[in-house]
Design an enzyme around this catalytic site. Sequence first.
Site, PDB file in Angstrom:
ATOM      1  N   SER A 190       0.846  -1.193   0.000  1.00 37.62           N
ATOM      2  CA  SER A 190       0.000   0.000   0.000  1.00 37.62           C
ATOM      3  C   SER A 190       0.876   1.235   0.000  1.00 37.62           C
ATOM      4  O   SER A 190       1.966   1.234   0.585  1.00 37.62           O
ATOM      5  CB  SER A 190      -0.905   0.024   1.239  1.00 37.62           C
ATOM      6  OG  SER A 190      -1.616   1.249   1.316  1.00 37.62           O
ATOM      7  N   TYR A 208      -1.985  -0.128  10.156  1.00 39.27           N
ATOM      8  CA  TYR A 208      -2.038  -0.557   8.757  1.00 39.27           C
ATOM      9  C   TYR A 208      -0.762  -0.132   8.028  1.00 39.27           C
ATOM     10  O   TYR A 208      -0.152  -0.937   7.309  1.00 39.27           O
ATOM     11  CB  TYR A 208      -3.266   0.041   8.084  1.00 39.27           C
ATOM     12  CG  TYR A 208      -3.456  -0.375   6.646  1.00 39.27           C
ATOM     13  CD1 TYR A 208      -3.926  -1.648   6.337  1.00 39.27           C
ATOM     14  CD2 TYR A 208      -3.175   0.499   5.603  1.00 39.27           C
ATOM     15  CE1 TYR A 208      -4.109  -2.047   5.018  1.00 39.27           C
ATOM     16  CE2 TYR A 208      -3.353   0.121   4.280  1.00 39.27           C
ATOM     17  CZ  TYR A 208      -3.815  -1.155   3.989  1.00 39.27           C
ATOM     18  OH  TYR A 208      -3.986  -1.532   2.678  1.00 39.27           O
TER      19      TYR A 208
END
Length: 267
Positions: free
Chosen positions: A129, A142
């Site tokens: 990501s 995250y």
Amino acid sequence: MSKVVLITGGSSGIGKSIGTFLNTKGYIVYGTSRNPQHYKDSPFPILTLDVKDGETIMKTVQDVINKEGRLDVVINNAGTGITGPIEEIPDTEIKNNFETNFFGPLKVIKAVLPQMRKQNAGLIINITSIAGYMGLPYRGVYSASKGALELITEAYRMELKNFNIKMTNVAPGDFATNIAAGRYHAPLLDDSPYYKTYKDTLELMNTHVDHGSNPNMMAEAVCKIIETNNPKVHYKVGAFMQKFSIVLKRILPDTVYEKLLMNHYKL
């Protein structure tokens, strides 16, 4: 000969888009899900696999090898989101996120490497990501789990060079998928000192996903990587400003970049 591709988390979102696109290009595609019975209309087979369960990983990998005789490309796409003030996220949820986003892909890699060594060929693509390049407020866990996968891929690539096994990262930005629905949200607590800033940031994050790019962009990017002889270490796929944010982090002083992020999230 058509390449055999295994995609974890291939039943929805980015994984489904990648699998569908590769399937139309003539690749032999297998996707995975914890509940494959829910996806009987998939254009490619969906097999049972939970990245937190080593036994399901080993069984599914072996089933594909037994059927096809080889395994050419593995795409570590299965992942889960998590939001909240780090102070207020239960330790069990932090560990669960790392089990899925970091330790899960490592289990899959360990399961497929013996076959790829035997073939003297293989490609592993880790879907990370753009958030993994920076510590984002209320998405810190995250960011950390995806950042850890980015870094370990750098090391793994060098260790695998002698076996002709290639590995790369693909970091997507915000795409229009159902990731927000499956994300763990630390609850908004009325008496929390983070209540207002977390609430506002959560709304902004959900807006980004709702207005995200078409996941077919990721599918096309992954296909190009598979067809590349020597993939790069890192790829970023998404809106220009999301990719440019990584460049800014590299060239700006830390405190200046931090201020840009805080202004963006209105903190």
